[in-house]
Design a protein around this motif. Structure first.
Motif, PDB file in Angstrom:
ATOM      1  N   MET A 142       0.819  -1.204   0.000  1.00  0.00           N
ATOM      2  CA  MET A 142       0.000   0.000   0.000  1.00  0.00           C
ATOM      3  C   MET A 142       0.857   1.260   0.000  1.00  0.00           C
ATOM      4  SD  MET A 142      -2.763  -1.418  -0.386  1.00  0.00           S
ATOM      5  CE  MET A 142      -3.778   0.047  -0.448  1.00  0.00           C
ATOM      6  N   LEU A 143       2.031   1.183   0.630  1.00  0.00           N
ATOM      7  CA  LEU A 143       2.960   2.315   0.567  1.00  0.00           C
ATOM      8  C   LEU A 143       3.415   2.525  -0.874  1.00  0.00           C
ATOM      9  CD1 LEU A 143       4.509   4.471   2.149  1.00  0.00           C
ATOM     10  CD2 LEU A 143       6.347   2.797   2.482  1.00  0.00           C
ATOM     11  N   LEU A 144       3.713   1.440  -1.572  1.00  0.00           N
ATOM     12  CA  LEU A 144       4.080   1.525  -2.985  1.00  0.00           C
ATOM     13  C   LEU A 144       2.937   2.125  -3.798  1.00  0.00           C
ATOM     14  CD1 LEU A 144       5.871   0.868  -5.440  1.00  0.00           C
ATOM     15  CD2 LEU A 144       4.897  -1.452  -5.405  1.00  0.00           C
ATOM     16  N   TRP A 145       1.718   1.706  -3.509  1.00  0.00           N
ATOM     17  CA  TRP A 145       0.540   2.224  -4.215  1.00  0.00           C
ATOM     18  C   TRP A 145       0.363   3.720  -3.936  1.00  0.00           C
ATOM     19  CZ3 TRP A 145      -2.034   2.132  -8.239  1.00  0.00           C
ATOM     20  CH2 TRP A 145      -3.390   2.491  -8.336  1.00  0.00           C
ATOM     21  N   GLY A 146       0.526   4.117  -2.690  1.00  0.00           N
ATOM     22  CA  GLY A 146       0.398   5.525  -2.341  1.00  0.00           C
ATOM     23  C   GLY A 146       1.456   6.383  -3.010  1.00  0.00           C
ATOM     24  N   VAL A 147       2.698   5.904  -3.026  1.00  0.00           N
ATOM     25  CA  VAL A 147       3.787   6.641  -3.683  1.00  0.00           C
ATOM     26  C   VAL A 147       3.525   6.733  -5.185  1.00  0.00           C
ATOM     27  CG1 VAL A 147       6.245   6.561  -4.279  1.00  0.00           C
ATOM     28  CG2 VAL A 147       5.512   6.101  -1.930  1.00  0.00           C
ATOM     29  N   THR A 148       3.032   5.654  -5.773  1.00  0.00           N
ATOM     30  CA  THR A 148       2.703   5.665  -7.204  1.00  0.00           C
ATOM     31  C   THR A 148       1.657   6.722  -7.512  1.00  0.00           C
ATOM     32  OG1 THR A 148       3.188   3.293  -7.370  1.00  0.00           O
ATOM     33  CG2 THR A 148       1.851   4.268  -9.129  1.00  0.00           C
ATOM     34  N   ILE A 149       0.622   6.780  -6.686  1.00  0.00           N
ATOM     35  CA  ILE A 149      -0.426   7.791  -6.867  1.00  0.00           C
ATOM     36  C   ILE A 149       0.160   9.193  -6.742  1.00  0.00           C
ATOM     37  CG2 ILE A 149      -2.518   8.779  -5.845  1.00  0.00           C
ATOM     38  CD1 ILE A 149      -3.336   5.912  -5.098  1.00  0.00           C
ATOM     39  N   ALA A 150       0.991   9.406  -5.710  1.00  0.00           N
ATOM     40  CA  ALA A 150       1.569  10.735  -5.475  1.00  0.00           C
ATOM     41  C   ALA A 150       2.453  11.160  -6.647  1.00  0.00           C
ATOM     42  CB  ALA A 150       2.367  10.729  -4.180  1.00  0.00           C
ATOM     43  N   VAL A 151       3.254  10.234  -7.180  1.00  0.00           N
ATOM     44  CA  VAL A 151       4.151  10.555  -8.302  1.00  0.00           C
ATOM     45  C   VAL A 151       3.345  10.915  -9.551  1.00  0.00           C
ATOM     46  CG1 VAL A 151       5.834   9.583  -9.915  1.00  0.00           C
ATOM     47  CG2 VAL A 151       6.108   9.228  -7.454  1.00  0.00           C
ATOM     48  N   LEU A 152       2.311  10.130  -9.842  1.00  0.00           N
ATOM     49  CA  LEU A 152       1.499  10.402 -11.031  1.00  0.00           C
ATOM     50  C   LEU A 152       0.741  11.718 -10.894  1.00  0.00           C
ATOM     51  CD1 LEU A 152       0.152   6.820 -11.847  1.00  0.00           C
ATOM     52  CD2 LEU A 152       1.809   8.160 -13.156  1.00  0.00           C
ATOM     53  N   VAL A 153       0.230  12.004  -9.698  1.00  0.00           N
ATOM     54  CA  VAL A 153      -0.457  13.273  -9.476  1.00  0.00           C
ATOM     55  C   VAL A 153       0.520  14.437  -9.606  1.00  0.00           C
ATOM     56  CG1 VAL A 153      -1.645  14.694  -7.742  1.00  0.00           C
ATOM     57  CG2 VAL A 153      -2.326  12.316  -8.094  1.00  0.00           C
ATOM     58  N   ALA A 154       1.739  14.265  -9.089  1.00  0.00           N
ATOM     59  CA  ALA A 154       2.759  15.312  -9.216  1.00  0.00           C
ATOM     60  C   ALA A 154       3.079  15.584 -10.686  1.00  0.00           C
ATOM     61  CB  ALA A 154       4.020  14.899  -8.462  1.00  0.00           C
ATOM     62  N   ILE A 155       3.135  14.525 -11.491  1.00  0.00           N
ATOM     63  CA  ILE A 155       3.359  14.700 -12.937  1.00  0.00           C
ATOM     64  C   ILE A 155       2.205  15.492 -13.553  1.00  0.00           C
ATOM     65  CG2 ILE A 155       3.478  13.484 -15.149  1.00  0.00           C
ATOM     66  CD1 ILE A 155       4.954  11.224 -13.652  1.00  0.00           C
ATOM     67  N   GLY A 156       0.994  15.156 -13.134  1.00  0.00           N
ATOM     68  CA  GLY A 156      -0.166  15.881 -13.645  1.00  0.00           C
ATOM     69  C   GLY A 156      -0.126  17.354 -13.295  1.00  0.00           C
ATOM     70  N   MET A 157       0.296  17.670 -12.080  1.00  0.00           N
ATOM     71  CA  MET A 157       0.388  19.069 -11.662  1.00  0.00           C
ATOM     72  C   MET A 157       1.541  19.784 -12.357  1.00  0.00           C
ATOM     73  SD  MET A 157      -0.389  18.817  -7.580  1.00  0.00           S
ATOM     74  CE  MET A 157      -2.011  18.388  -6.969  1.00  0.00           C
ATOM     75  N   ALA A 158       2.642  19.064 -12.564  1.00  0.00           N
ATOM     76  CA  ALA A 158       3.820  19.669 -13.192  1.00  0.00           C
ATOM     77  C   ALA A 158       3.541  20.073 -14.631  1.00  0.00           C
ATOM     78  CB  ALA A 158       4.995  18.702 -13.137  1.00  0.00           C
ATOM     79  N   THR A 159       2.552  19.467 -15.262  1.00  0.00           N
ATOM     80  CA  THR A 159       2.180  19.828 -16.632  1.00  0.00           C
ATOM     81  C   THR A 159       1.074  20.877 -16.644  1.00  0.00           C
ATOM     82  OG1 THR A 159       0.544  18.041 -16.745  1.00  0.00           O
ATOM     83  CG2 THR A 159       2.790  17.527 -17.467  1.00  0.00           C
ATOM     84  N   ASN A 160       0.959  21.631 -15.547  1.00  0.00           N
ATOM     85  CA  ASN A 160      -0.085  22.657 -15.412  1.00  0.00           C
ATOM     86  C   ASN A 160      -1.480  22.037 -15.499  1.00  0.00           C
ATOM     87  OD1 ASN A 160      -0.060  25.295 -14.628  1.00  0.00           O
ATOM     88  ND2 ASN A 160       0.206  26.145 -16.674  1.00  0.00           N
ATOM     89  N   PHE A 161      -1.596  20.830 -14.967  1.00  0.00           N
ATOM     90  CA  PHE A 161      -2.847  20.082 -14.867  1.00  0.00           C
ATOM     91  C   PHE A 161      -3.325  19.529 -16.213  1.00  0.00           C
ATOM     92  CE2 PHE A 161      -2.875  22.130 -10.793  1.00  0.00           C
ATOM     93  CZ  PHE A 161      -3.555  21.261  -9.951  1.00  0.00           C
ATOM     94  N   ILE A 162      -2.535  19.676 -17.276  1.00  0.00           N
ATOM     95  CA  ILE A 162      -2.956  19.150 -18.580  1.00  0.00           C
ATOM     96  C   ILE A 162      -2.995  17.621 -18.551  1.00  0.00           C
ATOM     97  CG2 ILE A 162      -2.345  18.956 -21.018  1.00  0.00           C
ATOM     98  CD1 ILE A 162      -1.169  21.792 -20.797  1.00  0.00           C
ATOM     99  N   ALA A 163      -1.906  17.004 -18.083  1.00  0.00           N
ATOM    100  CA  ALA A 163      -1.861  15.540 -18.009  1.00  0.00           C
ATOM    101  C   ALA A 163      -2.834  14.993 -16.973  1.00  0.00           C
ATOM    102  CB  ALA A 163      -0.441  15.070 -17.682  1.00  0.00           C
ATOM    103  N   MET A 164      -3.260  15.838 -16.033  1.00  0.00           N
ATOM    104  CA  MET A 164      -4.193  15.391 -15.002  1.00  0.00           C
ATOM    105  C   MET A 164      -5.521  14.937 -15.599  1.00  0.00           C
ATOM    106  SD  MET A 164      -4.135  15.002 -11.713  1.00  0.00           S
ATOM    107  CE  MET A 164      -3.064  16.242 -10.959  1.00  0.00           C
ATOM    108  N   ALA A 165      -5.865  15.461 -16.768  1.00  0.00           N
ATOM    109  CA  ALA A 165      -7.118  15.081 -17.419  1.00  0.00           C
ATOM    110  C   ALA A 165      -7.159  13.585 -17.733  1.00  0.00           C
ATOM    111  CB  ALA A 165      -7.311  15.891 -18.700  1.00  0.00           C
TER     112      ALA A 165
END
Length: 265
Positions: free
Chosen positions: A221-244
């Motif tokens: 679950m720690l791995l799952w949480g870190v995976t979620i956090a990394v992907l969300v960070a990528i989404g935010m780093a693209t000015n929320f474009i990739a977040m879609a």
């Protein structure tokens, strides 16, 4: 539909609570959930991307509306992780339909999925709002303690490499407080929200089940949480474009995480 071959099942006991069995999962499971989530996204892409774009625009608007208030912008940016499980209920609804080979819902039907268990979902939403308000106050205190008189006037100044290097103590403190809070919310929500939509369980039972599922499978679950956090960070780093795309992908994957972790009725 997810299939499982004989994982160990733990049957927790709690006074006055009818807790479901909790499966033991292996370290490869988070990647399987991502694959299953991607498959759901591909099957329901018009509906999923509609909500993905909607929530991405919402996140962008909230963060950039507070551009000149660093503590508020940072609180909203990190707080997006806290409230995301509630927004993701629309994707749980879609994945549930796909799992049972039902026709996809109408465009706005997933927004009404809370009606399956309004009392419990309402209490959970209130809890998350309290956490978000508390995190905004903690952010304000940390900014005042570490950045008072630093000359940082906006979020872009704060996120620059020079600012991070100059104010490393602030960054470490912020991530320490935020990490603890994020881990707490993750452990209480990773199973509870899809469970409250899928079964008519009360608020306390769902939270206890989610916490136990996280504790019993902590490394995974720690791995799952870190995976979620990394992907969300990528989404935010693209000015929320990739977040879609990332948001609905993770929403669908989280449904499969719930189905893998909790024994079926």
């Amino acid at each position: 539909m997810s299939t499982h071959t004989g994982p160990a099942v733990f049957h927790p006991q709690a006074a006055r609570m009818n807790l479901p069995g909790i499966r033991s999962v292996t370290a490869d499971q988070p990647f399987r959930w991502l694959r299953e989530g991607a498959a759901d996204l591909a099957r329901a892409w018009p509906l999923s991307l509609f909500y993905g774009i909607l929530f991405a625009v919402l996140g962008y608007a909230l963060v950039h509306a507070a551009e000149d208030k660093p503590h508020l912008a940072m609180a909203l940016m990190s707080g997006f992780l806290f409230v995301a499980p509630v927004l993701a209920t629309v994707f749980y609804c879609v994945s549930h339909r796909l799992e049972h080979h039902h026709k996809l819902p109408q465009l706005f039907t997933p927004l009404l999925s809370w009606r399956a268990n309004p009392g419990s979902l309402g209490l959970f939403t209130v809890m998350l709002l309290f956490v978000l308000i508390s995190w905004e106050r903690i952010s304000a205190i940390l900014v005042a303690l570490f950045l008072n008189g630093s000359g940082i006037g906006g979020l872009s100044d704060l996120l620059s490499l020079d600012a991070v290097q100059q104010h490393l103590s602030f960054v470490l403190a912020y991530f320490a407080f935020g990490g603890v809070l994020a881990l707490m919310i993750f452990s209480l929500s990773v199973v509870s929200l899809p469970m409250m939509l899928h079964r008519r369980v009360d608020f306390a039972t769902a939270l206890v089940t989610s916490f136990l599922a996280t504790r019993l499978n902590f490394p995974v679950m720690l791995l799952w949480g870190v995976t979620i956090a990394v992907l969300v960070a990528i989404g935010m780093a693209t000015n929320f474009i990739a977040m879609a795309v990332i948001f609905p992908w993770l929403g669908h994957a989280s449904w499969h995480a719930y189905r893998a972790l909790i024994e079926r009725e």
